[in-house]
Design an enzyme around this catalytic site. Sequence first.
Site, mmCIF file in Angstrom:
data_model
loop_
_atom_site.group_PDB
_atom_site.id
_atom_site.type_symbol
_atom_site.label_atom_id
_atom_site.label_comp_id
_atom_site.label_asym_id
_atom_site.label_seq_id
_atom_site.Cartn_x
_atom_site.Cartn_y
_atom_site.Cartn_z
ATOM 1 N N ASP A 37 -73.558 23.290 23.088
ATOM 2 C CA ASP A 37 -73.401 24.083 24.321
ATOM 3 C C ASP A 37 -73.644 25.682 23.918
ATOM 4 O O ASP A 37 -74.366 26.445 24.729
ATOM 5 C CB ASP A 37 -71.789 24.128 24.697
ATOM 6 C CG ASP A 37 -71.757 22.745 25.067
ATOM 7 O OD1 ASP A 37 -72.406 21.795 25.013
ATOM 8 O OD2 ASP A 37 -70.315 22.630 25.720
ATOM 9 N N GLU A 71 -62.726 17.688 15.719
ATOM 10 C CA GLU A 71 -64.050 17.776 16.594
ATOM 11 C C GLU A 71 -64.825 18.348 15.592
ATOM 12 O O GLU A 71 -66.444 17.837 15.876
ATOM 13 C CB GLU A 71 -63.753 18.815 17.766
ATOM 14 C CG GLU A 71 -64.930 18.684 18.658
ATOM 15 C CD GLU A 71 -64.569 19.535 20.214
ATOM 16 O OE1 GLU A 71 -63.418 20.093 20.323
ATOM 17 O OE2 GLU A 71 -65.386 19.675 21.099
HETATM 18 C C1 DGY Z 1 -67.045 21.258 27.426
HETATM 19 O O1 DGY Z 1 -66.560 21.304 28.589
HETATM 20 O O2 DGY Z 1 -66.890 22.178 26.695
HETATM 21 C C2 DGY Z 1 -68.298 20.513 27.394
HETATM 22 O O3 DGY Z 1 -69.048 20.640 26.177
HETATM 23 C C3 DGY Z 1 -69.228 20.546 28.731
HETATM 24 O O4 DGY Z 1 -69.865 19.456 28.579
#
Ligand code: DGY
Length: 435
Positions: A169, A398
Site C-alpha cells: 500500500d 502481519e
Molecule cells: C488496509 O486497509 O490497510 C488495506 O491494506 C487496504 O486494502
Amino acid sequence: MTTPSPTSASLDALARDILARNDRGGYTVPNEKVYPFQWNWDSAFVAMGFAVLDIERAWQELETLFLGQWDDGMVPSIVFHKPAANYYPGPSAWGTTHEPPTTGISQPPVAATAARVVFEADPDRARAEARLRALLPKLVASHRWWHEIRDPDGTGLVAIVHPWETGRDNSPEWDAPLAAITPTVDVAALRKDKTHVNASERPTDAFYNRVMTLVEEAKALHWDGKAVARSLSLRVCDVGVQSILVRADHDLHHLATLLGFADEAAALAGWIERSTKGFDRLRGDDGIWRSLDLRSGKLAASVSSGSFLPLYARVGTREDADHLAALLDRWGSVTSYAVPSSDPFAETYDPHRYWRGPVWLVVNRMIVDGFATAGRLDVADRIAAQSRELVGRHGFCEYFDPRTGDALGGRDFSWTAAMWLAWLARPDAGHAVTG
Ligand code: DGY
C-alpha cells in the site's frame, strides 16, 4: 533464563488454530480486528495453507473470493460478505453496486497460482478437475481484465490506479505519483486501523487523504472500468503486480492446457509474450527493475521488495538473479532479516511503517521461488531460513522489523499462518512453489 523456542509441531498447531479462528465459513479474514472481511490476495495465499489441511476448504476459499467478481472480470480487493463496524473504508465509502458488496479496485492476482497449488495437492482427481473447470473461466476473465482493461493500448504493461491495488500500500514507490494529487477529502477521523495497530506502524493520514481522493474520482466515473483505467489521477505499472500477474498467467496457461481450454491457453500465451517484453521498460540504468509512473513516464526513485519479483514471473536470466543477490547482500549489511519491503539505504526507509521497510512473508515466499528457479538456491535457502526464524521467535504477526525481527501490525495473521503451513514447515522451503 531463555525462553525455549517453539517446536515445529507447536508452530503447526498454532498456525492451524489461527486459520480455524479466522475462518468465517468458506472464507477467511486476514485478522479479526484490523481486517474483518475477505481480502483478495490474502485469500489466495490462505488457500495454499488450507491445501495442506483441508482441500475442500482450500477450493472454497477461492470460490468465495470469486463471488465478488464483477461482470467485466475484475476481482475486487475486498469482498464485504457480512457487515463489520471496525473497518474503514467499508462498503458505503466505496459506493459500488455489486452484491455481495465489494471495493471498486483489485489486488495482486495470486488466485491462479493458488488454484494450481490446490489442484496439484488435491488427491481426488475427479473433484480437482470439476472444481477447476468451474473456476478456470473466471480466472481467465480476471486475467483478461488486467491485460485488456488495465492495458487498453496493448503496451505489455498493466496499470494500477490506486496504491491499495499493489497490496504494498504505502511503498515509497507511490510517493511521487501520490504527491501529484491534491487531496479533496480529510478522512483522518474516520480511520479505524489506528485503534487496533500502533499508528507508527500504519500509513499516514496524508496517505489516506490522497488514496480516498482517488476513490472519490472513481465514484464520479460510476466505477466504469475503462474510464477509471484511463482517467484516474494515478496510473502506475507496479513491478510487483506486473510480475505476480505474469507468473499467474504461466500457471493458468498450464492449467488451461491440461484441461483442454485451447482458446484460453492461446490468449494467455499471447499475454505472456507481450507482458514479458514489457519488463524491458521497467529496468533502471543499474539493471534493477522498478515500478513505472505511466503518467509522468518516470521510473520509481526507490527500489523495493517488488524489484525482486520479475524472477518469480520467470523473467530475467541467471545474471539478473546474481545482480539481485548482490543487492540483497548490500541490504543484508544493515538488516538481519530479508527481505525488507523497501531499500534500507533510502531516506524513505522506515523499518516499522507497513510497506516502507518491514518484512512480509508472502513476498519472501515469491522471492524465494524466483531465486530458486533462477538457480540461486543458496539465496533462496537463506531467505527461507530467516523467514522460519522470524515466525519461530516472533510469532504469526502481519509483518516484521527487518533489524530485530520484532512483531509488527496485526497479530494471529492468516497469511503468515498459511505461509508456515504451505511453505516454511516443509523441508524443501528453499524451492519453487510449483514447476
Ligand atoms: C488496509 O486497509 O490497510 C488495506 O491494506 C487496504 O486494502
